[in-house]
Every structure is written in C-alpha cells, then in structure tokens.
Design a protein around this motif. Structure first.
Motif, mmCIF file in Angstrom:
data_model
loop_
_atom_site.group_PDB
_atom_site.id
_atom_site.type_symbol
_atom_site.label_atom_id
_atom_site.label_comp_id
_atom_site.label_asym_id
_atom_site.label_seq_id
_atom_site.Cartn_x
_atom_site.Cartn_y
_atom_site.Cartn_z
ATOM 1 N N ASP A 56 1.123 -1.275 0.453
ATOM 2 C CA ASP A 56 -0.172 0.034 0.018
ATOM 3 C C ASP A 56 0.955 0.922 0.042
ATOM 4 N N ASP A 57 2.265 1.265 0.621
ATOM 5 C CA ASP A 57 2.861 2.462 1.326
ATOM 6 C C ASP A 57 3.681 2.309 -0.397
ATOM 7 N N TYR A 58 3.975 1.091 -1.092
ATOM 8 C CA TYR A 58 5.172 1.719 -2.091
ATOM 9 C C TYR A 58 4.107 1.546 -3.645
ATOM 10 N N PHE A 62 4.603 4.685 -5.889
ATOM 11 C CA PHE A 62 4.463 4.809 -6.870
ATOM 12 C C PHE A 62 3.275 4.062 -8.069
ATOM 13 N N PRO A 63 2.351 4.678 -8.107
ATOM 14 C CA PRO A 63 1.070 4.537 -8.408
ATOM 15 C C PRO A 63 1.633 3.379 -9.850
ATOM 16 N N LYS A 65 3.374 1.959 -10.951
ATOM 17 C CA LYS A 65 3.629 -0.272 -11.022
ATOM 18 C C LYS A 65 2.483 -0.583 -10.531
ATOM 19 N N ARG A 66 1.157 -0.048 -10.138
ATOM 20 C CA ARG A 66 0.278 -1.152 -9.752
ATOM 21 C C ARG A 66 -0.150 -2.100 -10.870
ATOM 22 N N THR A 67 -0.224 -1.258 -12.537
ATOM 23 C CA THR A 67 -0.260 -2.398 -13.593
ATOM 24 C C THR A 67 0.202 -3.385 -13.666
ATOM 25 N N ILE A 68 1.637 -3.508 -13.155
ATOM 26 C CA ILE A 68 3.124 -4.609 -13.325
ATOM 27 C C ILE A 68 2.458 -5.606 -11.674
#
Length: 873
Positions: A56-58, A62-63, A65-68
């Motif tokens: 969640d913090d990450y 780095f939104p 990176k959500r898709t990967i």
C-alpha cells in the motif's frame, strides 16, 4: 519421495529498530529486484510477507507500478495479503483483527487476489480464536512459527476453535528464515533433517527468506544443486504456499485446539503485554472509539440523511492496523519508531474523535424542535442504555435545572464547577471584559433507547442539582461501603455482608528486562505500597461518590539503589475510587508522576479466591489458564527458550473466581495480569513497566542472546515511561462468573462522550466546535434502526453494510455452552435479514420483510454476522 516445497519470500517488518519511513526506502528498491526476478523467470513465485501495508505504501509512492503488480498477482506468481499488517494476536480485539484482514483482503483483491493463507510467521503467540476468524473470512489454511507447546508433536495439523471451525495449519519449526541455509551452505541433508523434525508427513516446507532479505536470484541454481547432492527419495521444488497446502490436504493429520504461547520453538516474549503501556492504552482507546462509537454512529447518521464517510473510517482503521503489527503492538522497537507509532495513533484518534463529534453536533442541531440549551444524549448501540453518565455543561448561571422530554425535572449531581471567561483575551487580565460562564461537570441517571437519542433541556436560574458533600474517609452506594483505614482501603459488600480488608494495594519491583520481556532484577527488592502518607478527600453524592488519595511512594531510583535497598526516588500518585448509584462496581483511576527507572508497578487486588486457574477474554471468547505454567520448573531441561512465567494477556478483562465469588478487572488499555501470592489469591494487573533497552542478553528469565538485535545495544530511554501517566479500569465483584455479562458490561463502559449541548457560550467544547456548520437538510426525529431484545450473547459491532443499503451486526457467544435463546432483533421498519460472513458478504437469506426476528441458538464459541436491510419508504 519427500517433496520439499521451496517458497521464496521476504519477511518485511513494517517497522522495528528502524522506522516505517526507513523501511519504505529499502522496499522501493527491493521491488525492483522482485520485478526483475519474475520478468527474467529467475523466480517462479514470490511472497510479499502476507501483508498489504508495505505494498500500500509502495503503490502510494509509485502508482505507475500498479499494473505490473496486478499482472504478476493475477498470473499467480506474486502473492499478496491476506493481512493488512501482521498483528499481535494476544492483545488485539477481535473486531480489529477482522478489520485488518478485510482491509488486506480487499486491497489484495483489487490487485488480483489475496493469498488464501493466514500467514503470521513471526507473531508472538497464536490466539485460540484464529481458526474461526480465518474460517469466517473464507481462509482455510494458516502458517505460523512461534508458540506451540512441547506436547504438540506435529508440524502439520488441523487447528480447531471451540465453535468447530478448523483450518489446515503448518508450523514452521525453524522459522521463516530456515531456508536461508539452502542459499548460503551446502549442508542439504542436515537442512532436510531440520525441516522434517517431528513430522513424517509429506510434503515438507522450506521458506527461503528473512528480515528485509533481498531477492535470491540464484534460487533455481541452488535447488538444482540440492537435488544433485541428496538422495533420490528427496526432491526440492520451487513452489508457493497455496501449492504446498494443496498437497498437504491429501495427508491424514491430527486435530489440535487452543492457544499457542509457549517458548518451545522460539522466544515468545510474554513481557510485551506490558511494554510501553502508553501505546497500548492509546490503541485500545482507538479500537473502542471506532467499534462502539464511530462506526455505529456513522450507520445511524447515514440512515438520517448524512453521507457515510467510509474513506475516513478506512483511513483510521489502516492507522490502527499499522500500530498493531506484531512489533509495533509489542512495542519492542527503537524510541524513534515508537515516537512514530504514537504520533500516528494520536493523529488517528484526533480524526476518530472529530468524526464522532461532528456527527453528534450535526444530528443534534438538526433534531426537530430543538432549542438553545438542549442536551442530546446519543446511543448508537442496538441495545438500550441505562446507566449513570457524566457530562460537561456550559451555562451562564451557576444554578440550573435539567428537564426531560416530558418536562419533568431531573435530579443530578454537580461534581465540579469552574468559572470561565469567553471575552477577547488581553495581556492584562484586568482589562478583559466580563463575559463569564460556568463549566460544570454533572452526573445523572439516563435511559437512552437503542440506536436513538434522548433530549433534555437546561433551564438557568434555579436548580435540581445536589452538590457532592464531604465525607469522613468513607463513601458508599447501594452495594458497597468503601473506606480508608489509615494505611489501606477496606471494602464492605452489603449484599453478602462480607468485609474485604486492604482489598486494593500496589506492588513495585525491579525490571532488568527489555522491551521484549519483563525480567526481575538480579538483586530485586519488591515493595508492597500502601497509602499511610496519603492525603484523603471523600465526596458523597446522590449519583456519584469519590474517594481520592494523594501522596508519594518512596522507591529505589534505579537498579543500583534497589540492590542497596535505598529509597532515593519517588513516585507521586493520585488514586481515585468512584462508586455510582446504579453499579455494583468500583471505578479506579490512577495518575502518577513516574520519576524512577527499571521497575514494574502493579495494581494488586487481595481477593478471597483460592485459585488454580485464571480467566481472561480473547478476541472472540474467554480462556482458562493454569495459575502456574506446567513447565515452569522443567523449562530449561526441555529446551524452552525462556521461562514460561504466568504473565497472561487479556483484551478487556481478567478474572479469578470460585463457586462463591468472582473478581474481575475490566481494563481500559492494560493488557497484562497474573495471579500471585499464597494460594494465588492476589490478582495483579500491570500498571506500567519501565526499561531502557530494546534488547538485553542473559536475563534472569531469558538466558542467552539478546532478543531482536544480538550484536548491538539499542538504548530506549523513552520506554522508561518517566513523567505523567494515567491508568483506568473497573473492579467488578459478583457471586458468579458470567463471561457474557462481563463482555457486555465492557461494551456499556465505552459510551462516554456521546452527547452534545446546543449552546453559544463555549466555542471550544471540542476542537471543531469553533467551525460553523449548517443543519442537515433532513430534520432528525426518533427514527430508530433496530434493537436487540433479551440479548443473551455478546454485542460485537454494528456498521453500515458494504453497499450502504443496510446494517452489518455481529454477535458472538464467548462460552463453550450453547445459548438456546440468544434474543430477538426488533426492527423499526420491516426489514430483510441475511446471514453474512466476516467479510460482510451474504451467505444466506434468513427472513423477508419482518419487524421481529427470533435468532436461532448460538453454538459454543459461535460468531454470527447479520445483514439487516430496512424496506425503503
């Protein structure tokens, strides 16, 4: 052939001797390695420690990176959840555990799917209620490390709760880091022997990871080397926890019940129940504010036309969950980390209390036919509230009267009254205008219907009040006479005509332990503290009476002084004991100025119960424990890692009882207790313990390496808890022990602060009172939601359903006996009623369009969640 399932993972403490912020930096780069290893097929699978908080913090940073992350989760290669944080199971409430898992599972599902394993590889003890919690959330597998007693001779088993729920469980005896030897040594045969100890079952489990451990890019090569070096009857294979449990389900395994808090496989740290008591109080207050005030009040407000602020609620719960991670809750951290935990908790409490206060104000000023000087008392619970409560009232005149909704006068006690000036401030006070008003603390008996409010009116100029009168070191109510005898406190029980001499005292001893564990001083000196030097003040009222003692206890300043029996330090104290007219109970409030080091202060009740067992509540039940651990005398001979001292955890209450008498302490944040003394007749509750180090080696009750960090000393002066400290709770003495009644008693104690006075004298009754707000577009009347009638089980929580079309109600039976007639749900409007699981999802429809529903019998230990959906107008 023994198949060894090699699972690549990282164990990522949310915070520890480092802060969350420092770990976030490391994790940002760690995720680069994870993506690289998965993209290049250097790893088939990877487990992100079973918790969503770090991710969640990450993703907040780095939104992009959500898709990967979603791609790898959906592909079944990256495993996330089901927890939000890995909790401490022993001192966290059941509702907090459910919220934690729901936040984790919902967040993981948004990324593809939550790992269907109750994964707590490092929590310091396992609660007996976890199987039914997991089962109620649809999680049927669990994995943990610490806590199984010597008598559990299996590594894999079915773990059963008292409601009959059972889950397939793996106990990783040598820790979540056992597989590091696969990477760093070539002793593969020894490794196999270690991980198959106490089991001939297949498959075997080998977690490869460790604390903040970087990715092992050479895992496949090491697996190949291990297979080449071992016999043909062993095969190492890269795997995942779900795949391992799929294979384990084919085995015939033993069934085991109970909690696991033994230091047989690893240190269990029973001392964390009392570490940094200030943080435990803070997060306990957060829990009860959210569960018993904010969530049910928000559900009421949504029915009255106010939009539910679920985003704020979730935000607060995430903060609570972060503070209840096993190290965070255990408080075995550096000072800088605990400063962070405390500040987050304070911030969340400000938000929770502000949300509560806004709703109280908004609904009160929107009530039909409200007037200036009306007092609104709210009850967000689905059970009627009948109790004496205290309120802070602002009036222009010192004398005032209180009238109920029927216009009848209401008697009340004035506990205190102070004159305040609302004029514009000036440097010279004599130049201030005269804009005086009176701030009065009052108490009276009030009945508020379930999920409703009661409206009183204040009239100034005459009074229906009585002042508390001075008494001679004695106060009483209908049940007790409480008196100071010159050195101690005596209690006379009017119902059984028994006198308990010196029923309450304090004890202070040395603590040469650390943040993980209490350990007595090597040269200890335990002092029994009385009140012989105290100044006393007794105030008798019609509704509330108080006996206050003020003084100083002379104590050794530090361990050196304790060894020398030198009383060169002091702790100033103010002890208040309160009786109210309606309760057979004694409220206890202690304020101290702690100015000494390395000690443990305990409140001690001298009961008349000769005990063999202690009793306490657990997240969704109660537990009976022996007063002395079965292995207290042979623990070193059998290889236990620390002395299994009988320090016991509680969530909300501790109890000792026999067939004639039951003594219970209901806590407001204290989590540690023990039965002590001759025949174990003393119930000791830890007020605080002060220590100055994260970890120390070679303790009296924990020989060997320091816990946490073995090669460096981390001073933690903040954990000495020097300065002002408060402690509160309630003593309940009954003829019979009734766990259900005690749990519901606690629920009613959580209803302080749920009122609003419409007035224009004091703009600072709450921090947000200064802000102007509009009335609601919808006039508010007595439109109740529903009521629990003749309730014989425990109310656990009430909130809006996920789709906000109804109300989610949870109840439970804490006992091992069936409750045949648990009560009825009486609805204000015709409603449909469904049974939900612990995620709030519908399981089955129970009734359509009814206003009265008879609940079916509750089985032993059963948790049940209802969805109540009112018919639209």
């Amino acid at each position: 052939m023994t198949k060894v399932h090699v699972v690549a993972h990282t164990h990522w403490d949310f915070e520890w001797y480092f802060t969350r912020q420092e770990a976030k930096v490391q994790f940002a780069f760690h995720m680069d390695e994870v993506f690289t290893a998965l993209e290049n097929n250097q790893l088939d699978y990877y487990v992100l420690d079973g918790q969503m908080s770090i991710l969640d913090d990450y993703l907040a940073d780095f939104p992009e990176k959500r898709t990967i992350v979603q791609n790898y989760v959906t592909a079944g290669r990256l495993f996330v959840g089901p927890w939000y944080t890995q909790i401490d199971e022993m001192v966290t409430s059941g509702e907090s555990i459910i919220r934690n898992l729901r936040l984790g599972m919902d967040g993981a599902d948004e990324l593809g799917a939550a790992m269907p394993v109750g994964y707590l590889p490092d929590s310091f003890g396992q609660s007996q209620d976890m199987p039914k919690i997991y089962h109620g959330l649809g999680v049927n597998h669990a994995l943990f490390w610490r806590g199984t007693p010597k008598e559990v001779d299996k590594r894999y088993f079915y773990w059963r709760s008292n409601d009959g729920s059972q889950i397939l469980t793996a106990n990783i005896k040598n820790g979540y880091f056992a597989g590091v030897d696969l990477i760093e040594t070539d002793q593969f045969k020894i490794l196999i022997q270690n991980i198959t100890t106490k089991t001939n079952d297949e498959p075997a489990l080998l977690p490869v990871g460790g604390d903040q451990r970087p990715v092992d890019f050479n895992l496949k090569e090491r697996i190949a080397k291990a297979n080449a070096a071992t016999d043909d009857d062993v095969e190492f294979l890269e795997s995942s926890y779900p795949a391992f449990f799929d294979q384990l389900e084919k085995e015939e395994l033993k069934t085991i019940s109970g909690e696991f808090i033994d230091p047989s496989l690893s240190k269990i740290h029973r001392g964390i129940y009392s570490s940094r008591a200030d943080l435990k109080q803070l997060y306990d207050r957060l829990e009860r504010t959210m569960i018993y005030q904010v969530e049910p009040l928000s559900a009421m407000a949504s029915q009255k036309g106010l939009e539910l602020k679920q985003g704020l609620i979730d935000d607060i719960w995430k903060t609570i969950a972060r503070g209840q991670a096993h190290d965070s809750s255990g408080a075995c951290n550096s000072d800088k980390t605990n400063q962070d935990i405390k500040q987050r908790g304070l911030n969340a409490l400000q938000m929770a209390v502000s949300l509560r206060d806004y709703l109280l104000r908004k609904m009160s000023i929107s009530v039909t036919d409200n007037e200036l000087n009306d007092l609104f008392i709210w009850n967000p619970l689905p059970v009627e509230s009948k109790q004496i409560r205290q309120f802070s009232i602002s009036t222009k005149a010192a004398d005032f009267s209180l009238f109920d909704q029927n216009g009848d006068p209401v008697p009340f006690d004035i506990i205190s009254q102070e004159e305040e000036n609302a004029a514009v401030l000036r440097r010279n006070p004599e130049e201030m205008a005269n804009d005086f008003y009176y701030l009065s603390e009052i108490a009276f008996f009030v009945t508020v219907p379930a999920t409703d409010f009661y409206q009183f009116h204040i009239e100034e100029g005459k009074t229906t009040a009585s002042q508390l009168s001075s008494a001679d070191n004695t106060i009483e109510n209908e049940y007790y006479i409480l008196s100071f005898n010159g050195h101690g406190l005596d209690l006379y029980d009017k119902s059984n005509k028994k006198n308990y001499a010196d029923f309450l005292a304090f004890e202070d001893g040395g603590d040469e332990g650390d943040n993980y564990d209490y350990s007595p001083a090597f040269a200890d000196w335990i002092l029994a503290l009385d009140f012989s030097q105290a100044e006393t003040k007794a105030k008798q009222g019609n509704f509330v009476s108080t006996l206050a003692l003020n003084g100083e206890w002379l104590l050794p300043y530090d361990l050196t002084a304790r060894k020398e029996h030198s009383l060169n330090g002091e702790v100033a104290y103010e002890l208040s004991l309160t009786l109210n007219k309606e309760e057979k109970a004694i409220d206890i409030s202690l304020q101290i100025d702690n100015q000494i080091l390395d000690h443990r202060l305990r409140l001690v009740f001298n009961t008349n119960v000769q005990a063999d067992y202690s009793y306490a509540d657990t997240p969704f039940g109660v537990i009976k424990r022996p007063v002395e651990d079965p292995h207290l005398k042979d623990w070193q001979a059998i290889g236990y890692k620390e002395e299994p001292s009988s320090m016991r955890p509680m969530v909300d209450f501790a109890n000792t009882h026999n067939d004639e008498s039951s003594w219970s302490f209901i806590s407001k944040g204290a989590k540690d207790f023990q039965l002590i003394g001759k025949d174990y007749k003393q119930l000791a509750v830890t007020v605080l313990r002060g220590v100055g180090y994260l970890g120390r080696p070679d303790l009296f009750r924990r020989p060997g390496d320091a816990s946490g960090l073995q090669t460096t000393v981390v001073p933690t002066p903040d954990s000495q808890l020097q300065g002002e400290f408060s402690f509160k709770g309630r003593l309940v003495i009954e003829e019979n022990y009734d766990a259900t009644a005690l749990e519901n008693h606690y629920v009613h104690l959580t209803q302080d602060g749920l009122y609003y006075q419409r007035q224009n004298l004091n703009q600072f009754t709450t921090p947000i009172e200064y802000f102007a707000i509009n009335q609601s577009k919808h006039s508010i009347t007595h439109d109740r939601l529903f009521e629990l009638e003749n309730l014989q089980v425990v109310f656990s929580s009430m909130q809006a359903t996920k789709d906000q079309t109804g109300y989610e109600l949870r109840l439970y039976n804490p006992t091992d006996q069936e409750v045949l007639v648990p009560g009825n749900i009486v609805c204000q409007k015709a409603s449909s009623i469904s049974q939900l699981n612990l995620r709030g999802q519908q399981v089955q429809q129970l009734a359509m369009q009814v206003d009265h529903y008879h609940m079916e019998a509750f089985g032993p230990g059963e948790i049940r969640t209802y969805g109540i959906y009112p018919q639209n107008d």
